[in-house]
Design a protein around this motif. Structure first.
Motif, mmCIF file in Angstrom:
data_model
loop_
_atom_site.group_PDB
_atom_site.id
_atom_site.type_symbol
_atom_site.label_atom_id
_atom_site.label_comp_id
_atom_site.label_asym_id
_atom_site.label_seq_id
_atom_site.Cartn_x
_atom_site.Cartn_y
_atom_site.Cartn_z
ATOM 1 N N GLU A 1 -12.111 -22.738 2.598
ATOM 2 C CA GLU A 1 -12.051 -21.366 3.114
ATOM 3 C C GLU A 1 -12.718 -21.261 4.483
ATOM 4 O O GLU A 1 -12.195 -20.621 5.398
ATOM 5 N N LYS B 1 -23.116 -19.035 9.402
ATOM 6 C CA LYS B 1 -23.358 -17.617 9.088
ATOM 7 C C LYS B 1 -22.206 -16.744 9.577
ATOM 8 O O LYS B 1 -21.807 -15.801 8.884
ATOM 9 N N ASP C 1 -19.361 -17.234 7.209
ATOM 10 C CA ASP C 1 -19.662 -16.524 5.956
ATOM 11 C C ASP C 1 -19.484 -15.011 6.111
ATOM 12 O O ASP C 1 -19.021 -14.343 5.191
ATOM 13 N N ASP C 2 -19.860 -14.483 7.274
ATOM 14 C CA ASP C 2 -19.682 -13.054 7.527
ATOM 15 C C ASP C 2 -18.199 -12.674 7.448
ATOM 16 O O ASP C 2 -17.849 -11.648 6.865
ATOM 17 N N LYS D 1 -15.930 -14.314 5.757
ATOM 18 C CA LYS D 1 -15.548 -14.457 4.339
ATOM 19 C C LYS D 1 -15.878 -13.181 3.569
ATOM 20 O O LYS D 1 -15.075 -12.695 2.784
ATOM 21 N N LYS D 2 -17.068 -12.662 3.794
ATOM 22 C CA LYS D 2 -17.559 -11.522 3.021
ATOM 23 C C LYS D 2 -17.031 -10.181 3.516
ATOM 24 O O LYS D 2 -16.772 -9.283 2.724
ATOM 25 N N ASN D 3 -16.887 -10.048 4.836
ATOM 26 C CA ASN D 3 -16.613 -8.731 5.410
ATOM 27 C C ASN D 3 -15.307 -8.621 6.192
ATOM 28 O O ASN D 3 -15.013 -7.567 6.733
ATOM 29 N N LYS E 1 -15.906 -11.054 15.809
ATOM 30 C CA LYS E 1 -16.383 -12.095 14.892
ATOM 31 C C LYS E 1 -15.662 -13.418 15.140
ATOM 32 O O LYS E 1 -16.276 -14.490 15.075
#
Length: 134
Positions: free
Chosen positions: A120, A62, A65-66, A68-70, A76
């Motif tokens: 990624e 998670k 992924d955070d 990756k998205k933000n 982080k």
């Protein structure tokens, strides 16, 4: 079959799969004795420990992924590094930052390791750990 025996059989099956994929490279890097200690530790894990490791792994995915998205922030990247450290310590008898960085170098050098987190995700993990630990 008792719960402990069933759990140990599952752990043995998981370990055999990992050994087929990565065994030679891991032994080369960390030495046979360290690998055997990590294997023994993994085989002796209780269901609660396996559950804990899976929960940390979920948090790690998670956090990746955070990013990756933000996008990445220092906080982080620290989270990714800490979750990865916790995840590793379930199998490693003696954690050190040096060993952690060696593992990250293996992710970087060998595509078989990057399969677990994806290209990624692996790149995010590599950058985060190197940024935080070096």
């Amino acid at each position: 079959m008792s719960e402990d025996k069933n759990n140990q059989a599952f752990n043995r099956e998981s370990l055999n799969k990992e050994d087929e994929l990565h065994g030679d490279k891991v032994e080369e890097r960390f030495g046979n004795e360290n690998v055997n200690q990590a294997d023994d530790r993994f085989l002796d894990m209780s269901q609660d420990e396996v559950k804990g490791k899976n929960q940390i792994e979920e948090k790690l995915f998670k956090a990746i992924d955070d990013i990756k998205k933000n996008g990445a922030t220092l906080e982080k990247q620290r989270n990714v590094t800490e979750f990865h450290k916790e995840w590793l310590t379930y199998s490693w008898p003696n954690y050190t930052e040096e060993k952690h960085l060696e593992m990250i170098n293996m992710y970087e050098a060998d595509t078989r390791y990057r399969e677990y987190f994806g290209e990624e995700g692996s790149e995010i993990l590599i950058v985060a750990v190197k940024h935080i630990l070096t």
